[in-house]
Design an enzyme around this catalytic site. Sequence first.
Site, PDB file in Angstrom:
ATOM      1  CB  CYS A  72       1.071  -2.172   4.847  1.00  0.00           C
ATOM      2  SG  CYS A  72       0.870  -3.134   6.322  1.00  0.00           S
ATOM      3  CB  THR A 113       2.333  -2.285  11.164  1.00  0.00           C
ATOM      4  OG1 THR A 113       1.093  -2.811  10.603  1.00  0.00           O
ATOM      5  CG2 THR A 113       2.086  -1.031  11.688  1.00  0.00           C
ATOM      6  CG  HIS A 125       9.414 -24.566  12.529  1.00  0.00           C
ATOM      7  ND1 HIS A 125       9.444 -24.618  14.010  1.00  0.00           N
ATOM      8  CD2 HIS A 125      10.524 -24.708  12.078  1.00  0.00           C
ATOM      9  CE1 HIS A 125      10.757 -25.035  14.241  1.00  0.00           C
ATOM     10  NE2 HIS A 125      11.376 -24.978  13.247  1.00  0.00           N
ATOM     11  CG  HIS A 144       7.769 -28.526  11.356  1.00  0.00           C
ATOM     12  ND1 HIS A 144       7.311 -27.967  12.339  1.00  0.00           N
ATOM     13  CD2 HIS A 144       8.996 -28.890  11.190  1.00  0.00           C
ATOM     14  CE1 HIS A 144       8.680 -28.004  12.924  1.00  0.00           C
ATOM     15  NE2 HIS A 144       9.583 -28.428  12.335  1.00  0.00           N
ATOM     16  CG  ASP A 194      -0.336   0.259   2.538  1.00  0.00           C
ATOM     17  OD1 ASP A 194       0.915   0.362   2.441  1.00  0.00           O
ATOM     18  OD2 ASP A 194      -1.141   0.492   3.595  1.00  0.00           O
TER      19      ASP A 194
END
Length: 145
Positions: free
Chosen positions: A65, A67, A98, A133, A8
């Site tokens: 973005c 964060t 994992h 996993h 963004d």
Amino acid sequence: MKVAVASDHGGYKLKEEIKVYLEELSIEYKDFGCHNEESVDYPEYAAIAAKAVASEEYTCGIIICGTGIGVSIAANKIKGIRAANCHDCFSAQATREHNDANVLTLGERVVGPGLAKMIVKIFLETEFQGGRHQRRIGQITELEM
């Protein structure tokens, strides 16, 4: 390897730096937008890139973005996507080993370009370990609607 890249407005500058880095590593990518710093809605761009990964046309995605949180939440709504928001190298390695994460999300306002490049390199180079996993990835897939 083909990488779907998107951001963004809050992640635009870091996305542009990551694109240059991918070129330095000779990794093919496609930029799904946005294409400037004008305000846009991050779910739109996260979904476009995540759908490209889910379709298996692209090996993985990198979505950015401010964060990394919002685009991670949005990308994880797409069936088949395991997006991980990473702000350190250990998390990038662990989520590949994992969780078999297929989308990396980053926050431009959280990590600088140098660290972001290290995280990207580790994410792209680390292989899924499988084994115990894989069973857990199956359980995650069963949660998808």
